[in-house]
Design an enzyme around this catalytic site. Structure first.
Site, PDB file in Angstrom:
ATOM      1  N   LYS A  20       0.838  -1.208   0.000  1.00 24.78           N
ATOM      2  CA  LYS A  20       0.000   0.000   0.000  1.00 24.78           C
ATOM      3  C   LYS A  20       0.877   1.264   0.000  1.00 24.78           C
ATOM      4  O   LYS A  20       0.655   2.173  -0.798  1.00 24.78           O
ATOM      5  CB  LYS A  20      -0.920   0.031   1.241  1.00 24.78           C
ATOM      6  CG  LYS A  20      -1.847  -1.167   1.373  1.00 24.78           C
ATOM      7  CD  LYS A  20      -2.747  -1.059   2.592  1.00 24.78           C
ATOM      8  CE  LYS A  20      -2.019  -1.097   3.930  1.00 24.78           C
ATOM      9  NZ  LYS A  20      -1.362  -2.391   4.250  1.00 24.78           N
ATOM     10  N   ARG A  32      -9.866   0.761   8.777  1.00 26.50           N
ATOM     11  CA  ARG A  32      -9.379  -0.585   9.056  1.00 26.50           C
ATOM     12  C   ARG A  32     -10.410  -1.417   9.807  1.00 26.50           C
ATOM     13  O   ARG A  32     -10.163  -2.584  10.084  1.00 26.50           O
ATOM     14  CB  ARG A  32      -8.175  -0.436   9.990  1.00 26.50           C
ATOM     15  CG  ARG A  32      -6.862  -0.820   9.398  1.00 26.50           C
ATOM     16  CD  ARG A  32      -5.839  -0.538  10.482  1.00 26.50           C
ATOM     17  NE  ARG A  32      -4.641  -1.259  10.241  1.00 26.50           N
ATOM     18  CZ  ARG A  32      -3.611  -0.773   9.563  1.00 26.50           C
ATOM     19  NH1 ARG A  32      -3.632   0.428   9.054  1.00 26.50           N
ATOM     20  NH2 ARG A  32      -2.536  -1.520   9.407  1.00 26.50           N
ATOM     21  N   ARG A  55      11.743  -6.192   5.384  1.00 32.31           N
ATOM     22  CA  ARG A  55      11.513  -4.795   4.990  1.00 32.31           C
ATOM     23  C   ARG A  55      12.368  -3.813   5.779  1.00 32.31           C
ATOM     24  O   ARG A  55      12.528  -3.917   6.986  1.00 32.31           O
ATOM     25  CB  ARG A  55      10.046  -4.452   5.207  1.00 32.31           C
ATOM     26  CG  ARG A  55       9.798  -2.963   5.101  1.00 32.31           C
ATOM     27  CD  ARG A  55       8.376  -2.656   5.051  1.00 32.31           C
ATOM     28  NE  ARG A  55       7.706  -2.926   6.305  1.00 32.31           N
ATOM     29  CZ  ARG A  55       6.438  -2.629   6.513  1.00 32.31           C
ATOM     30  NH1 ARG A  55       5.734  -2.104   5.536  1.00 32.31           N
ATOM     31  NH2 ARG A  55       5.883  -2.867   7.656  1.00 32.31           N
ATOM     32  N   ARG A 115      11.159  -1.782  11.401  1.00 36.02           N
ATOM     33  CA  ARG A 115      10.052  -1.343  12.251  1.00 36.02           C
ATOM     34  C   ARG A 115       9.855  -2.332  13.391  1.00 36.02           C
ATOM     35  O   ARG A 115       9.992  -3.531  13.192  1.00 36.02           O
ATOM     36  CB  ARG A 115       8.769  -1.265  11.409  1.00 36.02           C
ATOM     37  CG  ARG A 115       8.460   0.121  10.938  1.00 36.02           C
ATOM     38  CD  ARG A 115       7.368   0.184   9.911  1.00 36.02           C
ATOM     39  NE  ARG A 115       6.122  -0.493  10.241  1.00 36.02           N
ATOM     40  CZ  ARG A 115       5.040  -0.474   9.458  1.00 36.02           C
ATOM     41  NH1 ARG A 115       5.071   0.212   8.335  1.00 36.02           N
ATOM     42  NH2 ARG A 115       3.952  -1.104   9.792  1.00 36.02           N
ATOM     43  N   ARG A 125      -0.538  -8.912  13.445  1.00 36.24           N
ATOM     44  CA  ARG A 125      -1.080  -7.953  12.463  1.00 36.24           C
ATOM     45  C   ARG A 125      -1.910  -8.670  11.404  1.00 36.24           C
ATOM     46  O   ARG A 125      -2.944  -8.172  10.978  1.00 36.24           O
ATOM     47  CB  ARG A 125       0.057  -7.177  11.798  1.00 36.24           C
ATOM     48  CG  ARG A 125       0.631  -6.103  12.701  1.00 36.24           C
ATOM     49  CD  ARG A 125       2.006  -5.666  12.245  1.00 36.24           C
ATOM     50  NE  ARG A 125       2.001  -4.987  10.979  1.00 36.24           N
ATOM     51  CZ  ARG A 125       3.071  -4.835  10.226  1.00 36.24           C
ATOM     52  NH1 ARG A 125       4.242  -5.333  10.616  1.00 36.24           N
ATOM     53  NH2 ARG A 125       3.001  -4.180   9.083  1.00 36.24           N
TER      54      ARG A 125
HETATM   55  P1  AP5 Z   1       4.852  -1.661   1.867  1.00 34.70           P
HETATM   56  O1  AP5 Z   1       4.579  -0.772   0.698  1.00 34.70           O
HETATM   57  O2  AP5 Z   1       5.602  -1.095   3.011  1.00 34.70           O
HETATM   58  O3  AP5 Z   1       3.475  -2.360   2.345  1.00 34.70           O
HETATM   59  P2  AP5 Z   1       2.265  -1.797   3.190  1.00 34.70           P
HETATM   60  O4  AP5 Z   1       1.040  -2.434   2.615  1.00 34.70           O
HETATM   61  O5  AP5 Z   1       2.317  -0.315   3.274  1.00 34.70           O
HETATM   62  O6  AP5 Z   1       2.567  -2.492   4.578  1.00 34.70           O
HETATM   63  P3  AP5 Z   1       2.487  -1.914   6.052  1.00 34.70           P
HETATM   64  O7  AP5 Z   1       3.231  -2.899   6.914  1.00 34.70           O
HETATM   65  O8  AP5 Z   1       2.908  -0.491   6.114  1.00 34.70           O
HETATM   66  O9  AP5 Z   1       0.979  -2.030   6.331  1.00 34.70           O
HETATM   67  P4  AP5 Z   1       0.304  -2.093   7.668  1.00 34.70           P
HETATM   68  O10 AP5 Z   1      -1.096  -1.937   7.208  1.00 34.70           O
HETATM   69  O11 AP5 Z   1       0.602  -3.276   8.500  1.00 34.70           O
HETATM   70  O12 AP5 Z   1       0.956  -0.913   8.525  1.00 34.70           O
HETATM   71  P5  AP5 Z   1       0.554   0.598   8.794  1.00 34.70           P
HETATM   72  O13 AP5 Z   1       1.785   1.404   8.750  1.00 34.70           O
HETATM   73  O14 AP5 Z   1      -0.613   0.992   7.976  1.00 34.70           O
HETATM   74  O15 AP5 Z   1       5.608  -2.961   1.313  1.00 34.70           O
HETATM   75  C1  AP5 Z   1       6.073  -3.960   2.200  1.00 34.70           C
HETATM   76  C2  AP5 Z   1       7.482  -4.438   1.781  1.00 34.70           C
HETATM   77  O16 AP5 Z   1       7.366  -5.125   0.563  1.00 34.70           O
HETATM   78  C3  AP5 Z   1       8.515  -3.309   1.552  1.00 34.70           C
HETATM   79  O17 AP5 Z   1       9.783  -3.762   1.926  1.00 34.70           O
HETATM   80  C4  AP5 Z   1       8.431  -3.071   0.066  1.00 34.70           C
HETATM   81  O18 AP5 Z   1       9.627  -2.527  -0.443  1.00 34.70           O
HETATM   82  C5  AP5 Z   1       8.179  -4.489  -0.434  1.00 34.70           C
HETATM   83  N1  AP5 Z   1       7.391  -4.523  -1.668  1.00 34.70           N
HETATM   84  C6  AP5 Z   1       6.424  -3.663  -2.073  1.00 34.70           C
HETATM   85  N2  AP5 Z   1       5.923  -4.065  -3.254  1.00 34.70           N
HETATM   86  C7  AP5 Z   1       6.587  -5.213  -3.578  1.00 34.70           C
HETATM   87  C8  AP5 Z   1       6.531  -6.106  -4.679  1.00 34.70           C
HETATM   88  N3  AP5 Z   1       5.675  -5.898  -5.684  1.00 34.70           N
HETATM   89  N4  AP5 Z   1       7.341  -7.192  -4.678  1.00 34.70           N
HETATM   90  C9  AP5 Z   1       8.218  -7.396  -3.674  1.00 34.70           C
HETATM   91  N5  AP5 Z   1       8.343  -6.580  -2.612  1.00 34.70           N
HETATM   92  C10 AP5 Z   1       7.526  -5.512  -2.564  1.00 34.70           C
HETATM   93  O19 AP5 Z   1       0.043   0.511  10.307  1.00 34.70           O
HETATM   94  C11 AP5 Z   1       0.942   0.206  11.351  1.00 34.70           C
HETATM   95  C12 AP5 Z   1       0.194   0.111  12.661  1.00 34.70           C
HETATM   96  O20 AP5 Z   1      -0.398   1.395  12.974  1.00 34.70           O
HETATM   97  C13 AP5 Z   1      -0.970  -0.861  12.701  1.00 34.70           C
HETATM   98  O21 AP5 Z   1      -0.546  -2.183  12.947  1.00 34.70           O
HETATM   99  C14 AP5 Z   1      -1.786  -0.276  13.853  1.00 34.70           C
HETATM  100  O22 AP5 Z   1      -1.209  -0.574  15.087  1.00 34.70           O
HETATM  101  C15 AP5 Z   1      -1.652   1.219  13.630  1.00 34.70           C
HETATM  102  N6  AP5 Z   1      -2.703   1.773  12.761  1.00 34.70           N
HETATM  103  C16 AP5 Z   1      -2.532   2.384  11.546  1.00 34.70           C
HETATM  104  N7  AP5 Z   1      -3.703   2.730  11.017  1.00 34.70           N
HETATM  105  C17 AP5 Z   1      -4.655   2.341  11.918  1.00 34.70           C
HETATM  106  C18 AP5 Z   1      -6.072   2.396  11.922  1.00 34.70           C
HETATM  107  N8  AP5 Z   1      -6.753   2.950  10.897  1.00 34.70           N
HETATM  108  N9  AP5 Z   1      -6.734   1.870  12.979  1.00 34.70           N
HETATM  109  C19 AP5 Z   1      -6.082   1.317  14.020  1.00 34.70           C
HETATM  110  N10 AP5 Z   1      -4.725   1.240  14.082  1.00 34.70           N
HETATM  111  C20 AP5 Z   1      -4.033   1.727  13.034  1.00 34.70           C
HETATM  112 MG    MG Z   2       2.651   1.055   4.856  1.00 34.92          MG
END
Ligand code: AP5
Ligand code: MG
Length: 213
Positions: free
Chosen positions: A13, A88, A127, A154, A165
């Site tokens: 994402k 979410r 990552r 992270r 997660r």
């Molecule tokens: P990346 O682009 O980083 O993936 P992502 O989908 O953004 O993954 P996240 O881990 O950031 O999502 P998340 O939803 O768990 O965390 P968030 O920060 O939102 O890609 C992942 C890896 O793959 C990278 O190394 C990238 O380079 C690689 N990659 C990308 N594309 C690729 C491809 N095609 N092929 C190979 N490799 C590839 O949330 C974190 C925390 O915040 C949550 O757990 C929660 O505690 C809190 N939080 C955030 N929002 C809320 C909410 N709305 N409600 C409650 N808690 C929340």
């Molecule tokens: Mg992300």
């Protein structure tokens, strides 16, 4: 253009949202990035969110809705936004519908990046993240190409937190697919392939749905 990038942890994402931001000039609004900035700054919200995030849990809905309400009224979001990580849960989606109506806005598309669990676990384990702007990079990247700083892992990319997660995503976030499918907003994009291939698929999906001119 108002978009939601939806998908499990590690589905790409953040990676794809940054590419769409560069292409269309509308802000990438990542609630994960906002929370990590609060944690880094040691604000009261950051202190509350830190242990929840490190364990892979979800921050309470009322806090998250407040954050997004403040963010979407900022001037740069007037002509559009790319949401990543919010909503979410079903209550977050319902609160967002109310907010969007108040702002006379609506989603143009929900892009679902579909990636299976084995691939997610592999990606998250390796990552690397820039400590300055939170951009993420594949495992072999040593330093941030933009800021020149050493990349870090992270807290929530440690194996126990990744497991939690994915579990919470399946329980609380997967139901959003039905929620938005019922509104005929979802474009499903296979999320495995090169980053550029997936970007092309996302653009084709937007074109197909007549979101892009
Ligand atoms: P990346 O682009 O980083 O993936 P992502 O989908 O953004 O993954 P996240 O881990 O950031 O999502 P998340 O939803 O768990 O965390 P968030 O920060 O939102 O890609 C992942 C890896 O793959 C990278 O190394 C990238 O380079 C690689 N990659 C990308 N594309 C690729 C491809 N095609 N092929 C190979 N490799 C590839 O949330 C974190 C925390 O915040 C949550 O757990 C929660 O505690 C809190 N939080 C955030 N929002 C809320 C909410 N709305 N409600 C409650 N808690 C929340
Ligand atoms: Mg992300």
């Amino acid at each position: 253009m108002n978009l939601l990038l939806y998908g499990p942890p590690g589905s790409g994402k953040g990676t794809q949202a940054e590419m769409l931001h560069s292409r269309f000039g509308i802000p990438h609004v990542s609630t994960g990035d906002i929370l990590r900035s609060e944690v880094a700054a040691g604000t009261p919200l950051g202190l509350k969110a830190k242990p929840i995030m490190a364990a892979g849990g979800y921050v309470p809905d009322d806090i998250m809705v407040g954050i997004i309400r403040n963010r979407l009224v900022e001037p740069d979001a007037v002509s559009g936004f790319i949401l990543d990580g919010f909503p979410r849960t079903i209550p977050q989606a319902q609160a967002l519908d109310v907010l969007l109506t108040e702002l006379s806005k609506a989603f143009d598309r929900v892009v679902y990046l579909r990636v299976d669990t084995d691939e997610l676990v592999k990606r998250l384990a390796g990552r690397m993240t820039c400590p300055v702007d939170q951009r993420t990079f594949p495992p072999s990247t040593a330093a941030c190409p933009e800021h020149g700083v050493k990349l870090v892992q992270r807290d929530d990319d440690k194996p126990e937190a990744v497991k939690k997660r994915i579990e919470i995503y399946l329980e609380k976030t997967l139901p959003l697919l039905d929620y938005y499918s019922a509104k005929q907003l979802v474009s499903e994009v296979p999320g495995v392939g090169t980053i550029d291939e997936i970007h092309s698929r996302v653009l084709s999906a937007l074109e197909h749905a007549k979101v892009m001119n």
